[in-house]
Design an enzyme around this catalytic site. Structure first.
Site, PDB file in Angstrom:
ATOM      1  N   LYS A 110       0.872  -1.186   0.000  1.00 51.83           N
ATOM      2  CA  LYS A 110       0.000   0.000   0.000  1.00 51.83           C
ATOM      3  C   LYS A 110       0.900   1.224   0.000  1.00 51.83           C
ATOM      4  CE  LYS A 110      -4.427   0.949   0.126  1.00 51.83           C
ATOM      5  NZ  LYS A 110      -5.543   0.090  -0.310  1.00 51.83           N
ATOM      6  N   ASP A 128      -7.035   4.197  -4.517  1.00 46.41           N
ATOM      7  CA  ASP A 128      -7.703   4.011  -3.222  1.00 46.41           C
ATOM      8  C   ASP A 128      -8.332   5.368  -2.926  1.00 46.41           C
ATOM      9  OD1 ASP A 128      -7.807   1.915  -0.832  1.00 46.41           O
ATOM     10  OD2 ASP A 128      -7.488   3.846   0.114  1.00 46.41           O
TER      11      ASP A 128
HETATM   12  P1  NDP Z   1     -13.044   7.505  -2.792  1.00 51.47           P
HETATM   13  O1  NDP Z   1     -11.994   8.515  -2.571  1.00 51.47           O
HETATM   14  O2  NDP Z   1     -13.605   7.316  -4.144  1.00 51.47           O
HETATM   15  O3  NDP Z   1     -14.284   7.761  -1.803  1.00 51.47           O
HETATM   16  C1  NDP Z   1     -14.083   7.788  -0.434  1.00 51.47           C
HETATM   17  C2  NDP Z   1     -15.396   8.159   0.222  1.00 51.47           C
HETATM   18  O4  NDP Z   1     -15.266   7.973   1.629  1.00 51.47           O
HETATM   19  C3  NDP Z   1     -15.780   9.600   0.013  1.00 51.47           C
HETATM   20  O5  NDP Z   1     -17.163   9.718   0.006  1.00 51.47           O
HETATM   21  C4  NDP Z   1     -15.155  10.276   1.223  1.00 51.47           C
HETATM   22  O6  NDP Z   1     -15.781  11.483   1.587  1.00 51.47           O
HETATM   23  C5  NDP Z   1     -15.400   9.229   2.286  1.00 51.47           C
HETATM   24  N1  NDP Z   1     -14.367   9.354   3.315  1.00 51.47           N
HETATM   25  C6  NDP Z   1     -13.029   9.232   3.139  1.00 51.47           C
HETATM   26  N2  NDP Z   1     -12.377   9.444   4.283  1.00 51.47           N
HETATM   27  C7  NDP Z   1     -13.328   9.724   5.186  1.00 51.47           C
HETATM   28  C8  NDP Z   1     -13.287  10.034   6.550  1.00 51.47           C
HETATM   29  N3  NDP Z   1     -12.112  10.108   7.225  1.00 51.47           N
HETATM   30  N4  NDP Z   1     -14.471  10.236   7.183  1.00 51.47           N
HETATM   31  C9  NDP Z   1     -15.639  10.159   6.499  1.00 51.47           C
HETATM   32  N5  NDP Z   1     -15.743   9.883   5.203  1.00 51.47           N
HETATM   33  C10 NDP Z   1     -14.596   9.660   4.555  1.00 51.47           C
HETATM   34  O7  NDP Z   1     -12.425   6.137  -2.232  1.00 51.47           O
HETATM   35  P2  NDP Z   1     -12.913   4.635  -2.501  1.00 51.47           P
HETATM   36  O8  NDP Z   1     -14.374   4.591  -2.696  1.00 51.47           O
HETATM   37  O9  NDP Z   1     -12.014   4.071  -3.535  1.00 51.47           O
HETATM   38  O10 NDP Z   1     -12.515   3.938  -1.132  1.00 51.47           O
HETATM   39  C11 NDP Z   1     -13.453   3.768  -0.057  1.00 51.47           C
HETATM   40  C12 NDP Z   1     -12.981   2.661   0.847  1.00 51.47           C
HETATM   41  O11 NDP Z   1     -12.892   1.434   0.103  1.00 51.47           O
HETATM   42  C13 NDP Z   1     -11.594   2.845   1.471  1.00 51.47           C
HETATM   43  O12 NDP Z   1     -11.582   2.231   2.742  1.00 51.47           O
HETATM   44  C14 NDP Z   1     -10.684   2.052   0.533  1.00 51.47           C
HETATM   45  O13 NDP Z   1      -9.492   1.652   1.185  1.00 51.47           O
HETATM   46  C15 NDP Z   1     -11.595   0.872   0.233  1.00 51.47           C
HETATM   47  N6  NDP Z   1     -11.290   0.101  -0.966  1.00 51.47           N
HETATM   48  C16 NDP Z   1     -11.200   0.689  -2.187  1.00 51.47           C
HETATM   49  C17 NDP Z   1     -10.957  -0.075  -3.302  1.00 51.47           C
HETATM   50  C18 NDP Z   1     -10.938   0.512  -4.665  1.00 51.47           C
HETATM   51  O14 NDP Z   1     -10.811  -0.257  -5.619  1.00 51.47           O
HETATM   52  N7  NDP Z   1     -11.075   1.816  -4.841  1.00 51.47           N
HETATM   53  C19 NDP Z   1     -10.721  -1.524  -3.205  1.00 51.47           C
HETATM   54  C20 NDP Z   1     -10.934  -2.067  -1.876  1.00 51.47           C
HETATM   55  C21 NDP Z   1     -11.181  -1.267  -0.805  1.00 51.47           C
HETATM   56  P3  NDP Z   1     -15.089  12.874   1.234  1.00 51.47           P
HETATM   57  O15 NDP Z   1     -15.275  13.053  -0.229  1.00 51.47           O
HETATM   58  O16 NDP Z   1     -15.798  13.865   2.066  1.00 51.47           O
HETATM   59  O17 NDP Z   1     -13.637  12.727   1.622  1.00 51.47           O
HETATM   60  O1  2IT Z   2      -7.770  -1.780  -0.943  1.00 51.22           O
HETATM   61  C1  2IT Z   2      -7.683  -2.245  -2.102  1.00 51.22           C
HETATM   62  O2  2IT Z   2      -7.804  -3.445  -2.329  1.00 51.22           O
HETATM   63  C2  2IT Z   2      -7.489  -1.299  -3.202  1.00 51.22           C
HETATM   64  N1  2IT Z   2      -7.458  -0.096  -2.973  1.00 51.22           N
HETATM   65  C3  2IT Z   2      -7.326  -1.809  -4.606  1.00 51.22           C
HETATM   66  C4  2IT Z   2      -5.913  -2.249  -4.836  1.00 51.22           C
HETATM   67  C5  2IT Z   2      -5.571  -2.643  -6.242  1.00 51.22           C
HETATM   68  O3  2IT Z   2      -4.369  -2.910  -6.459  1.00 51.22           O
HETATM   69  O4  2IT Z   2      -6.438  -2.692  -7.117  1.00 51.22           O
END
Ligand code: NDP
Ligand code: 2IT
Length: 447
Positions: free
Chosen positions: A126, A166
């Site tokens: 990461k 992420d």
């Molecule tokens: P994005 O940046 O697209 O969206 C994140 C969302 O979460 C936004 O709505 C953001 O709000 C909110 N958020 C972030 N930090 C906080 C906080 N501290 N408190 C409250 N709300 C918060 O990210 P993703 O959708 O990609 O990621 C969301 C989660 O999924 C994370 O935990 C990530 O690690 C996990 N994840 C993502 C993957 C991927 O492929 N993208 C794969 C597997 C897991 P705001 O806009 O106000 O910051």
């Molecule tokens: O938390 C996760 O699994 C991710 N943000 C996606 C990682 C990836 O390499 O696609």
């Protein structure tokens, strides 16, 4: 708890107790390996626990860049290359002001077991930065990404380490990062995933984490002969994972009642439709606005400032898709009291340890993120495969591979949990199934 596990955890606490999220994730994993460690003395003999909790390599670097006012700004960049026993390092990059080494160690540690569960040959890593993309112009984001890659490029490679997105890193950022990598190295290497569809990306990668989470929820529900039709779903977050979890839940007949961002939650009493979801995507991804604005765009919607969705309205299913520790014990108590039957993590470690224990004690179907959000990285693995054979698969093909990977992960977790006498314990099952493969590979590869 087993004395070997206890001693590894207490040594780790003594050294890294200040890295709270890292300690929390290690405690969750090691805490569920008791029965496996008792039955397989080789893991103690080869000191696998002491070895697996420490990253193979941590890279930290300075990222200077220039803002639109011409002022010099400095952020910190990181890449935690945690474990490469079963494949090249793989895992996302997070750009958020809260990013520090402890958070990236937690995320890198989780990624080891998640990637192992996908069945693909991917190690765990990461990275990211404390850079805050919010409120920055596209030029500033590009300048930051270019300077971040100016250092990162020498540490990654198609067979070395393949980052992705992420929080705060989507296809725009991956584009700027890839453009800079390509211009420095002069090679179209498959060195990042989540790429745009015209320059090496995979169909369904944007959808994969959210879709995969809902596929996993469906599998869990099937074990109780329940489906998603007519179920009330609460979702937190409004980013990549939340949007596509909502989309798939709606497509499968559920009613999605909430989304959120760091300012608060919206409750749509009529349910979010696919048409309304398109407005949300435009609001969040194009205009980069706040979810609060949705309440003024659509009737019968309330905005609750500084609230998470869990206590606002009853639901059948909760999908936390925003960030770590966003669902605590009080939230869990409210969800159970209000009749929730399943919690499926789209985010990484969104549920606190005491809330997880409460769900399990109350017979709630609970899926840990390393199993239920693995569809994102799995589809990243499929993107690497497509790049390697220089072909692009159709959406239906990628989606069908994603679905079978999620079914496999579900079944592998249940099988491992059943083997140790707790068939409904997806936390234990996912940790054991993910751990075994990596630990056995570490033994095979020597020290
Ligand atoms: P994005 O940046 O697209 O969206 C994140 C969302 O979460 C936004 O709505 C953001 O709000 C909110 N958020 C972030 N930090 C906080 C906080 N501290 N408190 C409250 N709300 C918060 O990210 P993703 O959708 O990609 O990621 C969301 C989660 O999924 C994370 O935990 C990530 O690690 C996990 N994840 C993502 C993957 C991927 O492929 N993208 C794969 C597997 C897991 P705001 O806009 O106000 O910051
Ligand atoms: O938390 C996760 O699994 C991710 N943000 C996606 C990682 C990836 O390499 O696609």
């Amino acid at each position: 708890m087993n004395s070997y596990i206890n001693s590894v955890l207490s040594d780790l606490n003594a050294k890294y107790g200040h890295e709270k999220e890292y300690i929390q994730s290690v405690t969750e994993v090691l805490g569920s390996l008791d029965k496996l460690i008792e039955s397989e003395p080789k893991y103690k003999k080869f000191k696998i626990l002491e070895r697996i909790v420490i990253p193979e390599r941590v890279i930290m670097f300075k990222v200077p860049w220039i803002d639109d006012k011409g002022e010099i700004q400095i952020n910190i960049g990181y890449r935690v290359q945690f474990n490469s026993a079963i494949g090249p390092y793989k895992g996302g990059l997070r750009f958020h002001p809260s990013v520090n080494l402890g958070i990236l160690k937690f995320l890198g540690f989780e990624q080891i077991f998640k990637n192992s569960l996908t069945t693909l040959p991917l190690g765990g890593a990461k990275g990211g930065s404390d850079f805050d993309p919010k409120g920055k112009s596209a030029r500033e984001v590009m300048g930051f990404c270019q300077n971040f890659m100016r250092e990162l490029y020498r540490h990654i490679g198609a067979h070395v380490d393949v980052p992705a997105g992420d929080i705060g890193v989507g296809s725009r950022e991956i584009g700027y990062l890839f453009g800079q990598y390509k211009s420095i190295v002069n090679s179209y290497d498959s060195v990042l995933t989540g790429k745009g569809i015209n320059w090496g990306g995979s169909k369904i990668r944007p959808e994969a984490t959210g879709y995969g989470c809902v596929y996993f929820a469906s599998e869990m529900l099937k074990t109780r002969k329940i489906d998603l039709v007519g179920k009330r779903v609460l979702i937190s977050g409004a980013g990549n994972v939340a949007q596509y979890a909502a989309q798939k839940a709606i497509q499968l007949g559920a009613t999605v009642l909430s989304l959120s961002d760091s300012n608060g939650s919206i409750i749509d009493h009529d349910g979010i439709t696919l048409e309304k979801l398109e407005m949300i995507k435009e609001l969040k991804n194009v205009r980069r606005g706040r979810i609060e604005e949705y309440a003024s765009m659509v009737p019968n919607v309330e905005f609750h400032r500084d609230c998470r969705p869990w206590q606002l309205i009853p639901c059948d299913i909760a999908l936390p898709c925003a960030t770590q520790n966003e669902l605590d014990l009080a939230d869990a108590e409210a969800l159970v009291k209000n009749g929730c039957i399943a919690v499926c993590e789209g985010a990484n470690m969104p549920t606190t340890l005491d809330a997880t224990a409460f769900f399990q004690k109350n017979g709630i179907l609970f899926a840990p993120g390393k199993a239920s959000n693995a569809g994102g990285v799995a589809t990243s693995g499929l993107e690497m495969s497509q790049n390697a054979i220089r072909l692009n698969w159709h959406s239906a093909e990628v989606d069908s591979r994603l679905q079978s990977i999620m079914v496999n992960i579900h079944d592998a977790a249940r099988k491992a949990a059943a083997e140790f006498g707790e068939p409904d314990n997806y936390v234990m099952g996912a940790n054991i199934a993910g751990f075994r493969k990596v630990a056995d590979a570490m033994i095979d590869l020597g020290i």
